[in-house]
Scaffold this motif. Structure first.
Motif, short mmCIF file in Angstrom:
data_model
loop_
_atom_site.label_atom_id
_atom_site.label_comp_id
_atom_site.label_asym_id
_atom_site.label_seq_id
_atom_site.Cartn_x
_atom_site.Cartn_y
_atom_site.Cartn_z
N GLN A 129 -67.14 6.23 11.36
CA GLN A 129 -67.11 7.69 11.30
C GLN A 129 -66.31 8.17 10.08
OE1 GLN A 129 -65.53 8.54 15.23
NE2 GLN A 129 -67.56 9.06 16.03
N ASP A 130 -65.20 7.52 9.83
CA ASP A 130 -64.39 7.89 8.67
C ASP A 130 -65.16 7.61 7.37
OD1 ASP A 130 -62.37 8.65 10.36
OD2 ASP A 130 -61.21 6.79 10.12
N ALA A 131 -65.86 6.47 7.31
CA ALA A 131 -66.56 6.09 6.09
C ALA A 131 -67.73 7.03 5.80
CB ALA A 131 -67.07 4.66 6.20
N LEU A 132 -68.39 7.54 6.83
CA LEU A 132 -69.58 8.37 6.66
C LEU A 132 -69.29 9.85 6.89
CD1 LEU A 132 -72.15 6.07 8.51
CD2 LEU A 132 -71.69 6.21 6.05
N LYS A 143 -72.73 7.13 16.94
CA LYS A 143 -72.38 7.23 18.36
C LYS A 143 -72.08 5.84 18.92
CE LYS A 143 -77.13 6.98 20.14
NZ LYS A 143 -78.16 7.68 20.95
N LEU A 144 -71.39 5.87 20.05
CA LEU A 144 -71.08 4.65 20.78
C LEU A 144 -71.96 4.59 22.02
CD1 LEU A 144 -69.21 2.15 21.10
CD2 LEU A 144 -67.65 3.62 22.39
N LYS A 145 -72.66 3.47 22.21
CA LYS A 145 -73.56 3.33 23.36
C LYS A 145 -73.60 1.87 23.79
CE LYS A 145 -78.40 3.88 24.74
NZ LYS A 145 -79.77 4.27 24.28
N ASP A 146 -73.35 1.64 25.09
CA ASP A 146 -73.43 0.28 25.67
C ASP A 146 -72.57 -0.74 24.91
OD1 ASP A 146 -75.23 1.28 27.53
OD2 ASP A 146 -76.97 0.78 26.28
N GLY A 147 -71.41 -0.30 24.48
CA GLY A 147 -70.51 -1.21 23.79
C GLY A 147 -70.92 -1.52 22.36
N LYS A 148 -71.81 -0.72 21.80
CA LYS A 148 -72.28 -0.92 20.42
C LYS A 148 -72.16 0.39 19.65
CE LYS A 148 -75.73 -4.22 22.10
NZ LYS A 148 -77.19 -4.52 22.22
N VAL A 149 -72.02 0.27 18.33
CA VAL A 149 -71.94 1.43 17.46
C VAL A 149 -73.31 1.63 16.81
CG1 VAL A 149 -70.86 2.46 15.42
CG2 VAL A 149 -69.49 1.10 17.02
N TYR A 150 -73.87 2.81 17.00
CA TYR A 150 -75.19 3.14 16.45
C TYR A 150 -75.03 4.14 15.30
CZ TYR A 150 -77.62 1.03 20.43
OH TYR A 150 -78.12 0.15 21.37
N VAL A 151 -75.61 3.80 14.16
CA VAL A 151 -75.70 4.73 13.04
C VAL A 151 -77.18 4.99 12.80
CG1 VAL A 151 -75.22 5.15 10.60
CG2 VAL A 151 -73.57 3.89 12.00
N LEU A 174 -75.29 3.72 2.42
CA LEU A 174 -75.26 2.29 2.71
C LEU A 174 -74.05 1.63 2.06
CD1 LEU A 174 -79.06 1.38 2.36
CD2 LEU A 174 -77.72 1.71 4.46
N ALA A 175 -73.65 2.11 0.89
CA ALA A 175 -72.47 1.56 0.22
C ALA A 175 -71.22 1.83 1.04
CB ALA A 175 -72.34 2.16 -1.18
N LYS A 176 -71.11 3.03 1.59
CA LYS A 176 -69.96 3.37 2.44
C LYS A 176 -69.94 2.49 3.70
CE LYS A 176 -68.28 6.82 0.01
NZ LYS A 176 -66.90 6.80 -0.57
N LEU A 177 -71.12 2.32 4.26
CA LEU A 177 -71.20 1.50 5.46
C LEU A 177 -70.90 0.04 5.15
CD1 LEU A 177 -71.87 1.45 8.49
CD2 LEU A 177 -74.27 1.10 7.86
N ALA A 178 -71.33 -0.44 3.99
CA ALA A 178 -71.09 -1.83 3.62
C ALA A 178 -69.60 -2.12 3.49
CB ALA A 178 -71.81 -2.15 2.30
N GLU A 179 -68.82 -1.13 3.06
CA GLU A 179 -67.38 -1.34 2.96
C GLU A 179 -66.78 -1.66 4.34
OE1 GLU A 179 -65.66 2.11 1.20
OE2 GLU A 179 -66.68 1.86 -0.74
N VAL A 180 -67.30 -1.02 5.35
CA VAL A 180 -66.82 -1.31 6.72
C VAL A 180 -67.32 -2.67 7.19
CG1 VAL A 180 -66.86 -0.54 9.13
CG2 VAL A 180 -66.73 1.16 7.27
N VAL A 220 -81.78 -3.89 4.55
CA VAL A 220 -81.08 -5.17 4.60
C VAL A 220 -80.90 -5.73 3.19
CG1 VAL A 220 -81.27 -7.59 5.32
CG2 VAL A 220 -81.82 -5.75 6.93
N ARG A 221 -81.92 -5.62 2.40
CA ARG A 221 -81.84 -6.15 1.03
C ARG A 221 -80.76 -5.46 0.23
NH1 ARG A 221 -86.78 -5.66 0.08
NH2 ARG A 221 -87.40 -7.78 0.66
N ILE A 222 -80.64 -4.15 0.37
CA ILE A 222 -79.60 -3.42 -0.35
C ILE A 222 -78.21 -3.80 0.15
CG2 ILE A 222 -78.62 -1.11 -0.73
CD1 ILE A 222 -81.49 -0.05 -0.82
N LEU A 223 -78.05 -3.87 1.47
CA LEU A 223 -76.74 -4.21 2.04
C LEU A 223 -76.29 -5.61 1.62
CD1 LEU A 223 -77.08 -2.81 5.69
CD2 LEU A 223 -75.59 -1.92 3.88
#
Length: 277
Positions: A129-132, A143-151, A174-180, A220-223
């Protein structure tokens, strides 16, 4: 002559008296013997009766003693049996107590691991959340669902219509998310492509299955190639039009359904190992 007769009479009388006395004495002696014999026989009979009674009593006592001995042996056997059963029950109880202690330790360990897992997921959610934070709600949601983080990233953020090429704004997200993701070594990352129900048939895409799979692969290829995310912890898949989150009959609904979801889930290897012990 008179004197002689008188003397003879006296002698005869005396003789007669002596004989009678002897007879009486003899007769008394015989009677005493018979009496003694009768008494002895009576005493013998009484003794025999007493012996018979004593013998009967002795037999009764022997029979009672035998029965009592049998009862005592039965009681001893029953007591030993009960002791054996008690020993078995005590052994079984101790075994179950040890098993219960082990189960309680396992439950406590599992609960501690689950608590730690939940803490990691919450920390991951906060980091994402902070990164995005700089992106709008119509571009992505977290969001958080079933013990998983969904973006969920909309195709408006990532792709042009009918294209699988990620544009500049999408790469920034994707760059921000990749940092996490690069700081998380114990999570699995699933990239899922989703479309609406409008059919597509182009030279590049035969249908929505193709479009959703290739869009997921592009992300996936970019990440992995551009931002260094570990390829072993990331998996692409296409869901096509079959997992909508809104009504495909409306423009707004179709826009929500055209999305790419990045799902981050902590690895559960340790939990599975503990459950299988």
């Amino acid at each position: 002559m008179k004197k002689i007769v008188y003397l003879a009479a006296c002698l005869l009388l005396l003789s007669s008296c002596v004989s009678k006395k002897k007879y009486l004495l003899a007769e008394n002696g015989r009677l005493d013997g018979l009496e003694r014999e009768r008494i002895l026989k009576e005493e013998l009979t009484n003794s025999n009766n007493t012996i018979s009674q004593l013998t009967a009593r002795l037999n009764d006592l022997l029979r009672d003693t035998a029965e009592m001995g049998s009862d005592i042996r039965s009681y001893k056997q029953l007591l030993n049996s009960n002791l054996s059963e008690n020993e078995k029950l005590n052994s079984f109880l101790q075994e179950k107590m040890l098993l219960l202690d082990e189960r309680e330790r396992t439950i406590n360990d599992l609960q501690n691991m689950i608590n730690a897992q939940n803490e990691r997921v919450q920390a991951l959610l906060n980091s994402v959340q902070d990164a995005l934070m700089g992106f709008n709600s119509d571009e992505l949601s977290v969001k958080l669902k079933d013990g998983k983080v969904y973006v969920a990233m909309s195709d408006k953020l990532l792709f042009e219509s009918g294209s699988a090429r990620v544009d500049k704004r999408g790469k920034e997200a994707l760059a921000k998310l990749a940092e996490v993701l690069n700081k998380q070594n114990d999570i699995d990352v699933f990239i899922e492509g989703h479309t609406d129900t409008k059919p597509i048939n182009t030279v590049q895409f035969k249908d929505n299955w193709d479009l959703s799979v290739i869009r997921a692969t592009s992300v996936v290829r970019i990440l992995t190639k551009d931002y260094g995310v570990n390829p072993l912890q990331i998996q692409p898949s296409g869901r096509g039009e079959y997992m909508p989150v809104a009504d495909n009959e409306t423009t707004e609904g179709r826009a929500k359904n055209r999305r790419t979801e990045i799902i981050m889930a902590p690895k559960l290897d340790k939990l599975f190992q503990m459950l299988n012990q």
